[in-house]
Structures are given as C-alpha cells and as structure tokens.
Design a protein around this motif. Sequence first.
Motif: not given
Length: 780
Positions: A354-363, A378-386, A393-403
């Motif tokens: 919810s914090f990063f949504i405020l950053y990503v929306h204007p971009i 969706s992609l940027l929010l996925n990146i912010t969770m890194i 969790f130790f693993e990042w699903q790149l395709t998560s943003s697409l799904f």
Amino acid sequence: MLQWKKHLKQINNYWIFPVLLTIGTVFFILEPSPLTGVAWFYFISRVLCTGDKTIVSVSFLGMLILTISCWQTLNKEQQKKFPEAIEVTGHLSVLPDKFKIDGDRLQLEGSFSQSKKNKRKVIAFYRFTSEQEKQSWQKKYLPIRISLSGEFETPLPQTNLNGFDYRKYLKENGIYQTLSISNMHKIEMENPKFYDVLTLLSSYRKRAIDYCDNTFLKETSLHLKTLIFGFKSSEFSQKEGILANLGILHLFSLSGMHVTFFIGSFRYLLLRCGITIEKLFWLQLLFSIVYAGLTGFSISVVRALMQSIISLSNREFKWRLSGLDCWGLSLIVGLIFQPYLLFSAGGQLSYGLSFFILYVHPIVERINNRYIRMYCFSLLLNITMIPLIGLTFFEWQLTSSLFTFLLLPIFERAILPILTISLLSSFACKIKLLIDVLEIYFVIQQSVFEWLSRYSTFTLVTGIFSPVLFLLTCSSLFLLLHTMSKRSKKAYLIGAGLLFLMNNKYFSPKGTIAFIDVGQGDSIFIQTPFHQENILIDTGGKVDFEKDKWAVKTKQIANADYSVIPYLKSKGVKYLDKVLISHGDMDHCGDLLTINEKIPIRSLYFPVGTEEKPVFRQMLDRLKRKGTRCYPILAGASISRSISLEILAPTVSGTGENKDSMVVYTKVSGRRFLFTGDLEKEGEKQMIKQFPTLKADVLKIGHHGSKTSSDPLFIQTIGLTDGIISCGRNNRFKHPHKETVDTLNQEQITQFHTDKNGMIYYEWTPFTRMSPAKTIMEED
C-alpha cells in the motif's frame, strides 16, 4: 482543542516523520540490535532537523505512546507461565471461528485460565478418538468453554538456519505456550451477549462458513470461504503451492482489492437507495467494522479498512491529508494496538504494497495506453517487493506481474461479484444449475492454474539477504523509483544494479556443510563457494502409518516442506546438481519427490540394488520422466566437480537396507568428513579392514545414534573430533541410545544432536580454513 487542530493541520503532508520515528521505536525496543539502534537515532535526528516544533512534538508523542505499548507487550511476555511437564487442569474459552479441524486433529486458539487472575492466550491441540466426536465439533458455531486437562510446553524455536521460527510467530500473536489436551471433561456452548460484538461476529462468521460448505459444491465453497470470509481451510492449503508459484497467492488473500470491491458495492447500493452522503459516512463506518469481523480481523483487511475510513474522514471533515498521511496514520494506529505488526510477513506485505502504490501510481499515470499502464503498474509493484522477498520468501516470480495483470480484472469484475451475488441469492432461492456451473468453472480454473504453474513460470531464487544487502536493495529500489519519476535514463543503470544485488549468491565466497534438522531422519547439504555446486546427501522423510479415512489429514505435509526446502531456497538453490541417497529407508529418501517438485534434481546417485525396493523404484521412474539422470554406484566411485566425494561402501549390490548404506568421504578446507547413512557395526568393521588408514574429523554417526552402529573400534580407529547425531525429538526409537553416547564420551568426542542443537553446520571460504561447528539452538 482548536489550537491542537491548527497544529495538526500544520503537519499535513509531513506525517511521514512521526511514522518513521514510531517504526524505529518499535523495532529498537522489541528487537534491539546495533542496526535498529542506528536506525532509531537516525530517525530522531531527522525529525529534529526539520526544525518544526509541531512535527517534533507529534513525533515524540507518538514515540512515547509506542514505547508504552511496547512495554506492555514485553511485560506480558515476562509474566509467569503455566507449569510445564505436568498435567494441568483449567478452562479454555474459544470463539467459534478460532478452531480448525484437519483429519483427527483439532487446533484451538483461545484463553486458558485456572483462576480469574491467571488468564493467557494459548494454542491448544487435541486428537479425536472417534469420527462421531469429530462430527460433533464440526457442528459447533457458538462460543465454547471447555473444562480440560493437559500439558503445557514452550513452542519450539527456529531449528534450521533461516527456517520458520514457530516460537517467534506465536509470540508476535501474543501466545507464549502451547497446550496438548489429554482429556476434555466438559464442553459448554454459550450464547453471546447482545453487546459482545466480537463474539457475535465470530459466531456469524462460523455460521457463514458452514453455510457455504452445506450449500455449494467443494471448489465453489472453497472460493467463497477464502475470497469473502478470509477463511483458509486445509483444502485451500493444498493449492497454496500452485498459487505461490504463479505469484498470485495475494489474489486469494483478503486485501485492498476485496475491501475496495465490498466498500464500493455498499456505497453504490446505499446511494442508489437515496441515502445522503452525511448518513453514508456513519453507515460505512459500521459496515467496515462488521466486514472486518466477518473476515476474522485479518491484517490486510483491517489495514485497508482503516486507511479507507481515514481517507473518508479526511473528505468528510476536510482534514486535507495526503494519501501518504492517511497511510501513515493507519500504520501508527495499527502499531499502537499490535506492536509486532511489521514483524509478520502479512503486515510487511500489506503495508509495504500500500505504501509503494502511492509511489508507483504517479509514475505509470503518464502512460497513455490503459493496458500497458496496468501491466507496468503490476510489474513495478512486483519489483518493489524484492527487499521483502530477500528477507522472508527467498524467491521472486518474474511472471507474477503478468498473471496479476491478466487475472486481477477477472477477480474484480467477474469472480467477486458473481460469488457475492450467488451467496446472497442462495438465501432466497438455491438454483442447482448456477451451483453446478460455478463448480465447473472453478474446477477448470484450477486445472489452468496447475498447467500454468508447471509450464509458464520464471522464478529467480535470490537466497536470503543479509542486513547490509537488504539496505542496499532498499536504497536501490527508492533510487529506481525516483529516477523513473524524473524520467531519467539513470533508471536503467540502477535497475541493472538491483538485478546484480539479486544475484549476489554467485559472488559469495562462502561454502557450507550443513546437517539439516529433519527430525527422525538424515539430510546433509553441501554448497561450494561462489554457488558452484549444490549437493544433498539424503532428503529426510517420515513413515506414514495407516489411519481410518476420517482421521487422515487433507494435506499431508512432507518434512521437507518446512525443513530442507526453505533452507535450500534461503541458500539461493534453484537446482540441486547432485543428490546422493544412502539407502532405501523412508527417513533417508522419503522426501525425494517433494524436493524435486520444488527444487529440480539434475543427477541422483544411489547404491546398486536400492532400486529393488518397490517404493524407491517408483520414485526413480518418476524422476527419470522429469529429466533427472539416475546413477546406481558402488564403492570405488568418485563423484567430483568442485569437491571430490569418494564412495567407500557398499562394495556389492544390496537391497537398500541399513547394511547396504552408501558411505561418502570428502576432504574440504583441511577437514575430513565421513557420512555413513545407517551403516551398522558389521559394515563399520569391514570398512576399517578395507581402509585401515581411514581418518575423519567429522562423522555423521550411523543410524541416528542407535546401538546397532558406532562400533567402539571403528570410532577409535578413525580419530574423530566431532560426532553428529541426526535424530528426532522424543522419537519412538529412543535414539540416540546410551551405549552410543557412552562410546563417544569415552573417546572425548564432541557431540552434536539435531534434536537438541537443531541444524549443525560448518562454513569455509577459498581463503580460510573450515570453521568450528555452529549450531542453531543452545542445548538445555
């Protein structure tokens, strides 16, 4: 009062300063360390540097309130516990939506008391004695008071490096002991009082969950309970792995999406009915409380509702708060009532997203094409969770943003509305065709998810981030968002740097040999420096005993799911280069297929003849179909790449029993290791005859410390310094046996037991010698 309102308005758009100071205060008090201390003092200095008296006053007021709240929490932790290791009698009060049934096991969360003064929150466990007893519990929908007897114990802490810490998890929820119920003397159901809102909401939630099960078919009911009431049953846990692999588990966790839908629908219906905006505010406030109760007051729902209420109040009372202010105020309120809020993965995900949504929306708002804008969001929010992924969790699903991009509109505009309408309309009329069609759809959806999970995902296993790496990743992430908002080409360079940090495992010079705590079994992991090679010797596993159908758990969780697999992922392991199976017993190879499903195995080695065991042969067939190369081997073989693994036994084909165990020898960084599986005394004697000069510094003691292994002559001959015994806590075989322990003591060998010490591990680098043995737990 008017003066205070004036001052509060002066810090509008600056609430981030009180927020940062309260966060720093919580972490410094509840988890003191040099890092949290430095962060706390930095936030204090940053607040003081503003030079604004109102900001400083409000910030320090927030710090004072959180200090009191944290002190109260710590005081609860230090209160006297119930006596342990003796039978205790008392009363347990449980709300109807706070018990779970899976097979013959009942889990209860409630308040236990022996007197009115001594009352504490506990997790209790009970095993049903009959199917009738289980069925009677499934029908309970009122608050329950149980007169019982049982034994308390302190929850087990983390036993494997980077593994799940059950004691810490319960502590963050205000629970400090677990209770094993031996006998329920009396069970009473109590009708809730009309003014007891929380109990009433719990009762209605339980009735609604049971109604879904009784009215709809299996898959539809599962989605109704999960998406509307936030109840994740044991049936849902079977699907979590697939959803997590796709990166869409968040769509099934109640969040801002669900809150937006239900609050929006509520507002739309009331406005259409002619309710004025002024009255709507108070009705929406009431609806928010009721909805939070019907979802079990989950963290994400409470956060979203609180933020929604603050935003609504902001418009209603003209507070002129920014979106960041509303987010910050909801976090401060959450921390006051639950100081450990940001210590849980749920709290971190909910407030982080919810914090990063405020950053990503204007971009992304500058992108004209609606669909490209939605995907980039969706992609940027996925990146912010890194950064969080690297901690938890130790693993990042790149395709998560697409799904997420493809499925989010379906959930928002189709699934949630249809499920809600179907549930509400069922009270008036049950339409069999609709119930059948819904079930067919969800069955097809699950099949599609399974196919996508198997063939169309890309996962980057990052491994765990150190504190320094976490800070670097966070800094890179904020720089990336800042440069993207400025449309600077530096964003590409920073993005490349972030990708570099995510692949830091390839630049780590540290190697590891770890004896993983898998309970009553063996599993040894070897990782060489710079992530050259990942080797596993045995997988652990458990022997399943036959039960009646009603007593079998819905999901049989393998030992590896909470021991081997999380540890391997924390070490950045995406593939296992080699797996060696010492012999065919289930406590050594039982989790082979489970591990291969999560972490594919490239090559498998096992003693010749082990394939004669039918269960192991079936495993081999499935592994071969998945592409694993399988090699039966005997003594004399050498498996070498980054380190050399020499096979010393067996010398002839066997049948996969203890006496046929594979014995593996390796020398790493000046230390000699010998892994003997379940080799028995006769095999040990034969080995020292065949290799009279054999020496080892570290021995994996044979057969979990059984008296059938560890021949005194063998122990004397090889010249040990460390003996590692891998055995389960309170195991039914009473391992390790006294004879073995005495033998090791007579030779003054340092002993480490996984049941007492948890994981035992050694580390080295190409530039240093092997470290002494390290343990996760201190022996009592």
